[in-house]
Design an enzyme around this catalytic site. Structure first.
Site: not given
Length: 310
Positions: A8, A56, A81, A107, A115, A165
């Site tokens: 990223r 989004e 997302f 991610h 997460d 990530r």
């Protein structure tokens, strides 16, 4: 050896470089610029950065509008997302009309770690792969991420870049080719071919070392492009080795394992196995522990190879 960094971070740095080179590039984010690393572009080119908040679907539709206006929008948020929550908008507003939108979603996969399963997209490649006209890049290291972002700009149409990530070592070089739709043979072999993508490339190379210790010659092929898939390379390696194992940080359903199986079906008698997330959701844990728990390791890849060639 090039600097180790998160994919990223490499993505964000490349966006800043491209922003200076091409004033048609605009960047859209969904309130996660600090995590997707588009904040660097926002700082340098605030007039070309747009934060849509946690909306989004709206972001994807706006990106299509930017594309129809002759701009080159990069959309960023977490892979779950973007690919999941906004799927209908990607399908109808972007892919259906072949809008020149770049989806750089970060991610992805199990490597999101703590997460947990609610944020770990292990189906995003499958969702994007089924969309007509969508190009899919899954870079394996920072160098390849930079090349993928630059290649996306040159493609007229929708592109999905899967951005990981964790901090990653570089396993490719600056002069390693990056040709969309053309796999790279990283190590040649004659007994079994490991066809891998993304964060599984280092594990595939380690697996080849483990196999070499037992006298087994394993080829390792980097499929940085999942769509269009390099079918010629798949069939070449299948014929050369007679056994093929795919490795991915994604569900074995719909990802590179499925893509390779579709090429082999009816065209090859090679033995075949898939290493990936075996029809399960993710869970919370440190990435290294999750990779071990789900079998995304050099040891498990090597074990599958040995099982095929016995």
């Amino acid at each position: 050896m090039a600097e180790s960094k998160s994919l990223r971070v490499a993505y964000g740095e490349t966006l800043v470089e491209l922003g200076a080179e091409n004033d048609k590039i605009v960047v859209l984010d969904a309130d996660l610029a600090h995590a997707t690393m588009t904040n660097g572009f926002a700082g340098q080119y605030p007039e070309r950065f747009f934060n849509f908040g946690i909306a989004e679907a709206n972001m994807m539709c706006a990106a299509a509008g930017f594309a129809h206006s002759g701009l080159i929008p990069f959309c960023s948020t977490f892979a779950l997302f973007g690919a999941g929550r906004a799927y209908e908008q990607i399908r109808n507003s972007i892919s259906y009309v072949n809008a020149n939108v770049k989806l750089a979603l970060s991610h992805s996969g199990l490597c999101v770690g703590e997460d947990g399963g609610s944020h770990q997209s292990i189906e995003d490649i499958a969702l994007m792969r089924v969309l007509p006209g969508m190009t899919i890049f899954v870079p394996c290291d920072p160098i390849e991420t930079q090349k993928a972002v630059r290649a996306a700009v040159e493609i007229n149409g929708p592109v999905y870049i899967r951005v990981a990530r964790p901090v990653c070592d570089c396993v490719t070089e600056e002069d390693t080719p990056f040709i969309p739709g053309k796999a790279n043979i990283m190590r040649d072999g004659s007994d079994v071919a490991i066809l891998a993508t993304g964060l599984m490339i280092p594990e595939a190379l380690k697996a080849a070392d483990l196999l070499a210790d037992e006298g087994i010659k394993a080829a390792v092929v980097n499929f940085h492009t999942i769509k269009p898939l390099d079918a010629d390379c798949v069939l070449k390696m299948a014929e050369q080795c007679g056994a093929v194992v795919t490795a991915e940080e994604h569900s074995i359903i719909g990802g590179v394992g499925s893509a390779v199986a579709e090429v082999l079906a009816g065209n090859s008698n090679a033995k075949f196995a898939r290493v990936g997330v075996n029809d399960k959701f993710g869970k919370s844990g440190k990435p290294a522990d999750l990779f071990k728990a789900y079998g995304l390791t050099a040891e498990n890849i090597a074990a599958n190879c040995k099982k095929l060639i016995k």
